[in-house]
Design a protein around this motif. Structure first.
Motif, short mmCIF file in Angstrom:
data_model
loop_
_atom_site.label_atom_id
_atom_site.label_comp_id
_atom_site.label_asym_id
_atom_site.label_seq_id
_atom_site.Cartn_x
_atom_site.Cartn_y
_atom_site.Cartn_z
N UNK A 134 12.25 6.48 -5.16
CA UNK A 134 11.96 7.68 -5.79
C UNK A 134 10.70 8.30 -5.79
N UNK A 135 9.65 7.23 -5.14
CA UNK A 135 8.38 7.44 -4.82
C UNK A 135 7.91 7.72 -3.40
N UNK A 136 7.33 8.83 -3.24
CA UNK A 136 7.05 9.23 -1.85
C UNK A 136 5.59 8.38 -1.49
N UNK A 137 5.75 7.56 -0.25
CA UNK A 137 4.55 7.00 -0.06
C UNK A 137 4.20 7.34 1.45
N UNK A 138 2.89 7.06 1.73
CA UNK A 138 2.51 7.46 3.19
C UNK A 138 2.94 6.54 4.08
N UNK A 139 3.09 5.09 3.76
CA UNK A 139 3.30 3.99 4.50
C UNK A 139 4.76 3.63 4.18
N UNK A 140 5.65 3.26 5.18
CA UNK A 140 7.13 2.58 4.58
C UNK A 140 6.64 1.11 4.05
N UNK A 141 7.75 0.64 3.52
CA UNK A 141 7.41 -0.46 2.90
C UNK A 141 7.25 -1.75 4.02
N UNK A 142 8.00 -1.52 5.14
CA UNK A 142 7.68 -2.44 6.14
C UNK A 142 6.40 -2.47 6.95
N UNK A 143 5.77 -1.17 6.59
CA UNK A 143 4.24 -0.94 7.22
C UNK A 143 3.52 -1.57 6.11
N UNK A 144 3.71 -1.42 5.23
CA UNK A 144 2.91 -1.81 4.04
C UNK A 144 2.89 -3.52 3.87
N UNK A 145 4.01 -4.20 4.28
CA UNK A 145 4.30 -5.52 4.07
C UNK A 145 3.65 -6.17 5.35
N UNK A 146 3.62 -5.24 6.68
CA UNK A 146 3.11 -5.73 7.98
C UNK A 146 1.46 -5.93 7.59
N UNK A 147 0.93 -5.04 7.20
CA UNK A 147 -0.53 -4.69 6.99
C UNK A 147 -1.02 -5.83 5.98
N UNK A 148 -0.23 -6.33 4.98
CA UNK A 148 -0.83 -7.21 3.96
C UNK A 148 -0.56 -8.56 4.64
N UNK A 149 0.54 -8.62 5.52
CA UNK A 149 0.50 -9.99 6.16
C UNK A 149 -0.45 -10.21 7.18
N UNK A 150 -0.98 -9.09 7.74
CA UNK A 150 -2.14 -9.41 8.67
C UNK A 150 -3.27 -9.81 7.88
N UNK A 151 -3.46 -9.00 6.93
CA UNK A 151 -4.83 -9.23 5.96
C UNK A 151 -4.74 -10.34 5.04
N UNK A 152 -3.81 -10.80 4.51
CA UNK A 152 -3.74 -12.08 3.65
C UNK A 152 -2.71 -13.09 3.84
N UNK A 153 -1.65 -12.54 4.92
CA UNK A 153 -0.71 -13.55 4.95
C UNK A 153 -1.27 -14.91 5.53
#
Ligand code: ADP
Length: 167
Positions: free
Chosen positions: A45-64
């Motif tokens: 229901x909430x419009x985001x700029x990045x998809x959840x897959x993109x947000x997950x992937x950015x977090x994985x690279x930064x803190x995974x």
């Protein structure tokens, strides 16, 4: 506390996109808790700029790569997710006083739903206290330099996104 899993902390958020402020909070949380689950909210229901897959992937690279960090996503009630993960601590970041009112309401509502889950607030380094995902996007869209405010993977995603949207 008898169950070791209960020392797991869940750090939920939109992370749209993750910033160095978020990463600062993750690092602080991992210094206290044996396991930190960074949980990306998937809210249809909430419009985001990045998809959840993109947000997950950015977090994985930064803190995974941190050994006690797990990056995951969830839908629905946060407290249900925390319960499912057998955790009992929610981590949130507090930057400025204006964060407080919303966070206070959320913490009390979550406590009402599940009284045994505690919300713990961490403050980032002051150099990140003015940083928000929305401000970073605004600056990046206008061509401003955000490399010192976001992890490299996020900077690359922002560059790509706003280059694409330029006429
Ligand atoms: P939400 O939509 O759940 O607020 P955000 O990704 O905006 O998701 O924020 C997730 C959490 O991280 C919130 O507790 C927020 O206060 C915190 N946070 C956001 N930006 C920063 C920052 N620069 N420093 C510290 N905490 C932050």
């Amino acid at each position: 506390m008898d169950d070791k899993n209960q020392m797991t902390a869940v750090y939920p958020g939109s992370f749209d996109p993750p910033t160095l402020g978020h990463i600062d909070i993750i690092k602080r949380a991992t210094a206290i808790f044996p396991k930190v689950i960074v949980a990306v909210l998937k809210n249809p229901g909430k419009k985001t700029t990045f998809t959840s897959e993109e947000r997950l992937s950015m977090l994985r690279s930064a803190a995974g790569q941190e050994k006690n960090v797990e990056i995951d996503s969830f839908e629905g009630l946060l407290v249900d997710y925390v319960q499912k993960k057998n955790a009992r601590v929610i981590i949130r970041g507090l930057r400025v006083i204006s964060d407080f009112e919303y966070e206070f309401q959320m913490a009390l509502m979550n406590r009402k739903l599940y009284p045994h889950i505690e919300t713990i607030y961490l403050m980032p380094h002051e150099k990140y206290s003015y940083v928000s995902s929305s401000l970073v996007k605004e600056v990046a869209q206008l061509g401003g330099e955000v490399g010192c405010l976001v992890p490299p993977s996020v900077e690359a995603h922002l560059k790509l996104l706003f280059r694409k949207s330029k006429p």
